[in-house]
Write a protein that holds these residues in place. Structure first.
Motif, PDB file in Angstrom:
ATOM      1  N   ASP A 158       0.821  -1.222   0.000  1.00  0.00           N
ATOM      2  CA  ASP A 158       0.000   0.000   0.000  1.00  0.00           C
ATOM      3  C   ASP A 158       0.850   1.266   0.000  1.00  0.00           C
ATOM      4  O   ASP A 158       0.705   2.138   0.846  1.00  0.00           O
ATOM      5  N   ARG A 160       0.581   3.649  -2.002  1.00  0.00           N
ATOM      6  CA  ARG A 160      -0.253   4.815  -2.248  1.00  0.00           C
ATOM      7  C   ARG A 160      -0.752   5.406  -0.917  1.00  0.00           C
ATOM      8  O   ARG A 160      -0.620   6.597  -0.661  1.00  0.00           O
ATOM      9  N   GLY A 161      -1.278   4.528  -0.070  1.00  0.00           N
ATOM     10  CA  GLY A 161      -1.774   4.983   1.232  1.00  0.00           C
ATOM     11  C   GLY A 161      -0.658   5.600   2.058  1.00  0.00           C
ATOM     12  O   GLY A 161      -0.836   6.627   2.714  1.00  0.00           O
ATOM     13  N   ARG A 162       0.507   4.981   2.020  1.00  0.00           N
ATOM     14  CA  ARG A 162       1.624   5.483   2.833  1.00  0.00           C
ATOM     15  C   ARG A 162       2.103   6.843   2.336  1.00  0.00           C
ATOM     16  O   ARG A 162       2.439   7.715   3.138  1.00  0.00           O
ATOM     17  N   ARG A 164       0.294   9.006   0.582  1.00  0.00           N
ATOM     18  CA  ARG A 164      -0.769   9.980   0.862  1.00  0.00           C
ATOM     19  C   ARG A 164      -0.728  10.420   2.320  1.00  0.00           C
ATOM     20  O   ARG A 164      -0.980  11.578   2.636  1.00  0.00           O
ATOM     21  N   ALA A 165      -0.392   9.478   3.189  1.00  0.00           N
ATOM     22  CA  ALA A 165      -0.343   9.820   4.619  1.00  0.00           C
ATOM     23  C   ALA A 165       0.743  10.861   4.895  1.00  0.00           C
ATOM     24  O   ALA A 165       0.584  11.708   5.776  1.00  0.00           O
TER      25      ALA A 165
END
Ligand SMILES: Nc1nc2c(c(=O)[nH]1)N[C@H]1C(S)=C(S)[C@@H](COP(=O)(O)OP(=O)(O)OC[C@H]3O[C@@H](n4cnc5c(=O)[nH]c(N)nc54)[C@H](O)[C@@H]3O)O[C@H]1N2
Ligand SMILES: Nc1nc2c(c(=O)[nH]1)N[C@H]1C(S)=C(S)[C@@H](COP(=O)(O)OP(=O)(O)OC[C@H]3O[C@@H](n4cnc5c(=O)[nH]c(N)nc54)[C@H](O)[C@@H]3O)O[C@H]1N2
Ligand SMILES: [Mo]
Length: 729
Positions: A158, A160-162, A164-165
């Protein structure tokens, strides 16, 4: 079988898996997947054979070549070995048994520049600092596209999630890439860079840090040698000088450096784009020099050293000091290229086969590799393989490489073997350990790959085609235990080999070795009972065990002979001269070719799975509209791309997502070679970009191939009859 999905409770992925994960079901069921040994007939076709027949053939044909000259047998190890517990552990057993200098792998078309820089600075090739993405506030990414690749030498599900965070908590992401990649699209800032000039840019960033008094090595200052040398080396690399090479404005370079220095927690990360280029080792080294000079090396939110639960060389032996690192211990026969990590650059494999003379490579064993598609001057290698006296491939497909083999030995489906990602955990953004049992029971007719590898090792050791696997495996375990007992500071120094062997009962094969490595590893139970890590503990934790966020590891992580960080190792300092020459040389305006990894590809070998292969053809040539109009290339039409080594034809796709002067073609395609059995892939064959990659273009220091920044000429192909196949018949 039903279907594959992520495990929401997994300690690392939390259920995120990439499209290739879902595709394992199709791989499992793929009718083209090889399921029995194959022996080549005189007419070139393959006949199914029993394992005994296959090994009789191997014994008959390999043994005389080995007897004449150990170096006459070359090995090529491909990328999937890194993710295959059996192969990573038993591949080395085979290499030891063969003891040939002609050992090659995908590492010299990949990460060796980073590993060399790391080894010279910190003492081992796996002491690679990875961005602490979950805590960083500023990430400078060069030549990596983690949104498509999920990281590599920064392993994390993930991405992308990381990423974005990072932005959600107020941080910034800056991407430097000749393409506007998916990652660049998600970033705050994206800079086009002329391929192969990252070292210029990075040196200029270092230059600005020194010039403006922004260096803050902090607690690492007293642990580091060579900071002043780096200051001196950076002097000629003014932002102005670098700008004319890399195409990024001097003010932007200054801004980039100041932002990096000002960020409370920052990390610089470089990957394939910074490795597979002319100055790969220098660029890789400079990434860590920046991390160190800004005080971000080995600190939370910076670039940190993971601590894998098993197999981490920098967690073994005396903390903080080691033997240091040597390379160039032998050289290739034809071009005299230097050994690195026990291997020779794969760019010289073809010439070692097709150049006559004493010491010529006469036999090749490929182990999960497709070098005919993955390595430079593919057409030459393709021809060279026809000149071998004997070739064995351990592989699951008859593809562009294995079609040349005399014997193909298959592997069980990934669903029928256990999994523990020994290699990737050494580069993961969080310390975790997860072991999965095979999803499905083994098939008796398809032995585990470690058994096949041991059987091959038996032939190489002169034990014949039916060596006692049980006995060989016990010897492997014994050797590993002896080493664990003998290392300085060993936690099991007071035990005997037989005791530990007994404690590892009844395990065999990779599980026995893994249990040993876990138990003697940094989180292990050290065979003393108690809470420490064992394979049994991992078996009892099907979602994996979280070993926590990355921790500072300096100085203990060091294995340099000096016990210090070598910021200016001699081979690297010497290589700066080459970069200076490039800085002074007026660049020509040749078009250059770079690659393009795609989410639904995995190098060359997943194009036979319908779920990944479907959709419109992806092997297109990205061209900037300005270049297209100058070169009279039209969107959707064919173009011929020519380099020193060959030419291919691909469909043009106009996009301003690629830098002017640069064209991009993905690698891993060209599935129209005769004699392959890839029925799905052959429907959308694409073209093999490595026909264009030049085996003479190397990062001189590491011998790594230049796969990005290849000079090419382009021309429209208008008449259909001019369309040439990408493969010579
Ligand atoms: N131009 C260009 N070239 C590149 C790159 C690039 O960016 N641009 N990238 C480079 C990189 S990073 C890499 S890692 C290399 C990869 O180079 P390679 O490793 O040579 O190529 P792969 O396509 O990964 O081929 C993997 C092979 O393993 C086989 N295989 C899959 N699973 C198994 C298994 O379980 N057991 C066995 N025995 N075999 C199996 C597949 O059928 C296939 O033949 O390519 C490099 N080449
Ligand atoms: N979906 C998918 N995931 C993969 C793989 C795959 O084939 N498919 N392969 C796996 C493997 S083997 C590896 S090694 C990793 C690689 O992981 P990454 O390095 O993250 O993957 P790439 O997409 O090759 O990213 C390289 C980027 O460098 C850029 N680039 C090219 N030349 C230069 C240059 O000179 N300078 C700079 N700054 N940038 C440049 C390219 O445009 C590209 O965006 O990915 C792994 N993950
Ligand atoms: Mo790779």
């Amino acid at each position: 079988m039903a279907s594959i999905r992520g495990d929401p409770e997994d300690v690392f992925s939390h259920g995120f898996i990439c499209p290739k994960g879902f595709a394992l079901k199709e791989l499992h069921e793929d009718p083209d997947r090889v399921r029995t040994p194959l022996i080549r007939r005189p007419d070139g076709s393959f006949a199914p054979a029993s394992w005994d027949e296959a090994f009789a053939e191997i014994q008959r044909r390999l043994s005389p070549i080995l007897a004449a000259d150990r170096n006459g047998v070359a090995v090529y190890l491909g990328n999937p070995n890194a993710h295959n517990l059996a192969n990573i552990l038993y591949g080395t057993v085979l290499l030891r048994a063969l003891s040939s200098r002609n050992t090659y792998s995908a590492s010299t078309v990949d990460q060796f520049p980073k590993q060399l820089a790391s080894a010279l600075m910190f003492g081992t090739g796996t002491t690679v600092a990875v961005p602490d993405v979950d805590r960083t506030g500023h990430l400078l990414i060069l030549g990596a596209n983690p949104l498509a690749s999920n990281g590599s030498l920064m392993t994390a599900p993930d991405m992308r999630g990381r990423l974005r965070a990072i932005r959600a908590r107020g941080g910034r992401i800056v991407v430097v890439d000749p393409r506007r990649s998916r990652t660049a699209e998600e970033a705050d800032e994206h800079h086009f860079i002329r391929p192969g000039t990252d070292a210029h840019l990075l040196f200029a960033l270092v230059h600005v840090l020194f010039a403006e008094g922004l260096t803050r090595p902090g607690r690492l200052e007293s642990l580091t040698d060579g900071i002043d040398v780096v200051r001196r080396l950076a002097e000629p690399f003014t932002p102005e000088a670098a700008a004319s090479a890399c195409g990024i404005e001097p003010d932007e370079i200054r801004h980039m450096a100041r932002e990096l220095a000002a960020a409370p927690r920052a990390a610089v990360y470089g990957r394939i784009g910074t490795c597979t280029q002319e100055f790969g080792t220098l660029a890789s080294w400079l990434v860590d020099a920046l991390n160190l000079l800004t005080g971000n090396l080995d600190r939370e939110g910076g670039a940190m050293f993971p601590l894998g639960a098993a197999g981490h060389a920098n967690a073994v032996g005396t903390p903080g000091r080691g033997k240091g690192f040597r390379f160039g211990r032998f050289h290739s026969r034809v071009r005299g290229l230097a050994e690195l990590f026990g291997e020779l650059p794969v760019s010289c494999l073809a010439e070692e086969i097709d150049t006559p003379g004493e010491g010529r490579v006469r036999a090749l064993i490929t182990l999960s590799g497709n070098p005919v598609v993955s390595t430079p001057n593919s057409a030459r290698l393709d021809r060279a393989l026809d000149g071998l006296d004997f070739m064995i491939s351990l592989d699951v497909y008859v593809n562009e490489t294995t079609r040349h083999a005399d014997v193909i030995l298959p592997a069980p489906s990934p669903l029928r073997r256990p999994h523990y990602d020994l290699a990737l955990y050494l580069f993961a953004v969080r310390n975790v350990a997860n072991y999965s049992r095979p999803v499905l029971a083994p098939e008796p007719e398809l032995p585990d790959e470690w058994v096949t590898l041991l059987r091959l090792a038996g032939v190489a050791y002169g034990l014949g085609p039916d060596a006692d696997i049980e006995q060989l495996d016990a010897q492997v375990a014994r050797t590993l235990i002896e080493r664990a007992l003998a290392t300085p500071g060993s936690s099991v120094a007071d035990r005997t080999v037989d005791e530990l062997l007994a404690e590892l009962e009844p395990r065999r094969g990779p599980e026995r070795l893994l249990d040993l490595m876990l138990r003697t590893g940094p989180y292990g139970d050290h065979f003393a009972g108690g809470e420490g890590l064992t394979l049994a503990a991992l078996e009892a934790a099907p979602h994996g065990i979280d070993l926590g966020p990355l921790q500072p590891r300096l100085p203990d992580v060091l294995r340099t002979a000096s016990g210090r960080i070598e910021l200016a190792p001699e081979p690297i300092v010497a290589d700066v001269e080459r970069l200076l020459t490039a800085l002074r040389t007026q660049r020509d305006d040749a078009m250059v070719l770079i690659g393009r990894r795609q989410l639904r590809s995995n190098n060359s070998w997943m194009h036979n799975l319908p779920v990944l292969a479907k959709g419109k053809p992806r092997c297109t040539l990205h061209v900037h509209p300005d270049d297209a109009s100058r070169l009279e290339l039209l969107d959707g039409e064919q173009a011929e791309i020519r380099s020193r080594t060959g030419s291919v034809v691909a469909q043009v796709e106009l996009t301003d997502g690629v830098m002017p002067g640069v064209v991009s073609l993905p690698h891993g395609w060209g599935h129209d070679a005769p004699g392959t059995a890839l029925s799905v892939a052959a429907e959308r064959p694409g073209t093999n970009s490595n026909v264009l990659a030049d085996e003479l273009l190397l990062d001189a220091l590491s011998g790594n191939a230049v796969l990005n920044g290849i000079p090419v000429e382009l021309a429209p192909v208008r008449a259909p009859e001019a369309l040439s196949a990408s493969w010579p018949a």
